[in-house]
Design a protein around this motif. Structure first.
Motif, PDB file in Angstrom:
ATOM      1  N   SER A 205      -3.305  16.811   2.075  1.00 43.71           N
ATOM      2  CA  SER A 205      -3.076  15.199   2.489  1.00 43.71           C
ATOM      3  C   SER A 205      -2.749  14.923   3.750  1.00 43.71           C
TER       4      SER A 205
ATOM      5  N   ASP B 219      -9.319   8.689  -5.997  1.00 41.14           N
ATOM      6  CA  ASP B 219      -8.242   7.869  -5.210  1.00 41.14           C
ATOM      7  C   ASP B 219      -8.604   8.366  -3.689  1.00 41.14           C
TER       8      ASP B 219
ATOM      9  N   SER C  21      -4.672   1.830   1.645  1.00 38.28           N
ATOM     10  CA  SER C  21      -5.272   2.503   0.567  1.00 38.28           C
ATOM     11  C   SER C  21      -4.803   1.151  -0.519  1.00 38.28           C
TER      12      SER C  21
ATOM     13  N   SER D 213      -6.877   7.973   0.130  1.00 40.35           N
ATOM     14  CA  SER D 213      -5.605   7.337   0.752  1.00 40.35           C
ATOM     15  C   SER D 213      -5.490   7.975   2.120  1.00 40.35           C
ATOM     16  N   ASP D 214      -4.371   7.804   2.822  1.00 39.54           N
ATOM     17  CA  ASP D 214      -4.203   8.289   4.239  1.00 39.54           C
ATOM     18  C   ASP D 214      -5.497   8.123   5.219  1.00 39.54           C
TER      19      ASP D 214
ATOM     20  N   ILE E 223     -10.147   2.313   0.452  1.00 39.06           N
ATOM     21  CA  ILE E 223      -9.708   1.912   1.659  1.00 39.06           C
ATOM     22  C   ILE E 223     -10.321   0.765   2.164  1.00 39.06           C
TER      23      ILE E 223
ATOM     24  N   ILE F  75      -1.523  12.068  -5.264  1.00 39.35           N
ATOM     25  CA  ILE F  75      -1.598  11.453  -3.615  1.00 39.35           C
ATOM     26  C   ILE F  75      -1.890  12.906  -3.150  1.00 39.35           C
TER      27      ILE F  75
ATOM     28  N   THR G  60       0.752  -1.374   0.169  1.00 43.36           N
ATOM     29  CA  THR G  60      -0.027   0.043  -0.158  1.00 43.36           C
ATOM     30  C   THR G  60       0.713   1.112  -0.081  1.00 43.36           C
ATOM     31  N   GLY G  61       0.336   2.258  -0.432  1.00 45.95           N
ATOM     32  CA  GLY G  61       0.952   3.608  -0.300  1.00 45.95           C
ATOM     33  C   GLY G  61       0.810   4.341   0.904  1.00 45.95           C
ATOM     34  N   SER G  62      -0.274   3.973   1.538  1.00 49.21           N
ATOM     35  CA  SER G  62      -0.677   4.632   2.942  1.00 49.21           C
ATOM     36  C   SER G  62      -1.453   3.825   3.659  1.00 49.21           C
TER      37      SER G  62
ATOM     38  N   LYS H 260      -8.166   3.645  -6.123  1.00 46.22           N
ATOM     39  CA  LYS H 260      -7.656   3.382  -4.712  1.00 46.22           C
ATOM     40  C   LYS H 260      -8.895   3.545  -3.781  1.00 46.22           C
TER      41      LYS H 260
ATOM     42  N   VAL I 271      -9.883  10.754   4.930  1.00 48.30           N
ATOM     43  CA  VAL I 271      -9.215  10.642   4.100  1.00 48.30           C
ATOM     44  C   VAL I 271      -8.871  11.571   3.042  1.00 48.30           C
TER      45      VAL I 271
END
Length: 266
Positions: free
Chosen positions: A262, A214, A177, A216-217, A193, A237, A163-165, A191, A229
């Motif tokens: 972010s 997407d 993510s 993320s986070d 969750i 990103i 995953t990237g986060s 992406k 998120v």
């Protein structure tokens, strides 16, 4: 490179107070409710600072961070729910500070790209690079979890999924993510969750997704009802900060207009 882009983000934590390598908070102060912002500051964002929510008492917490020597940059602060445990990066090294006793544990990991501590402070996680010949860059980012006190072989290291986060759920499981729905407009998989399965390293269930964006986070609210998120254009990103209902996965509201926001943290 994704790893470098991740580390250029401006990390902000809402918490009762925070580290320098010399800062110790005891008793009631260590258990105080969230009241100050802690963030990267100074030339090259190499140190950590704090400021009260009303704008007063801006203070630099670390002074030995270097904007030119990456190994001496303080990054990615993350506090346990009660404010007594602090995870952070010093360069690529992952540390946990017990703010009641002043004891610093680490480096728990030496190839860390992100620091996250669980709500109860018993677990700490990072992102690490793993070689993978099947992907264009030859490596993937993977979430790894450790015992925050460093106990056990390799501090109990368990790498749970690519995953990237990621972030911790309130039961210490990982929210990450990962790719979900095919998006014909952008000709890619968006992406979403998901709640990672700690045994298979795959996705146990998707918590929130939105075609055309997407997500993320992930950061779950203390009461477990709202998921904050980064909601972005697919492939980016950074975007806007948004809230989703954790039980239904539906969008509740966007909190910022973006497009360069972010990394939300409760």
């Amino acid at each position: 490179m994704l790893a470098r882009r991740l580390l250029r983000r401006f990390w902000v934590v809402l918490a009762a107070g925070m580290l320098a390598s010399v800062l110790v908070v005891s008793g009631a102060d260590a258990r105080a409710p969230s009241s100050v912002l802690v963030y990267s500051c100074g030339p090259g964002f190499a140190n950590l600072c704090q400021v009260n929510a009303n704008g007063t008492a801006q203070t630099r917490l670390t002074k030995n961070g270097s904007p030119t020597v990456y190994a001496m940059k303080y990054l990615s602060p993350s506090l346990s729910r009660d404010g007594t445990k602090l995870a952070y990066l010093l360069g690529y090294h992952l540390y946990v500070l017990n703010r009641r006793t002043g004891k610093r544990t680490g480096p728990i990991a030496r190839n860390a790209m992100l620091a996250r501590i669980s709500p109860d402070g018993t677990k700490v996680g990072d992102l690490e690079e793993f070689p993978d010949a099947a992907v264009p860059l030859g490596w993937v980012m993977t979430a790894c979890v450790f015992n925050s006190n460093g106990s056990g072989p390799k501090a109990g290291r368990n790498c749970e999924g690519s995953t990237g986060s990621f972030g911790f759920a309130n039961d210490n499981r990982l929210l990450a993510s990962v790719s979900d729905q095919y998006d014909p407009t952008h000709d890619r998989y968006d992406k979403a969750i998901c709640l990672l399965d700690p045994v298979t390293s795959g996705c146990d269930s998707f918590v929130a997704s939105e075609l055309g964006h997407d997500l993320s986070d992930p950061a779950l609210s203390p009461n477990g009802q709202l998921l904050a998120v980064t909601r972005s254009v697919p492939g980016q990103i950074e975007g806007a900060i948004a809230l989703y209902d954790d039980s239904t996965g539906t969008l509740v509201r966007t909190l910022t207009s973006g497009p360069s926001d972010s990394g939300p943290v409760w």
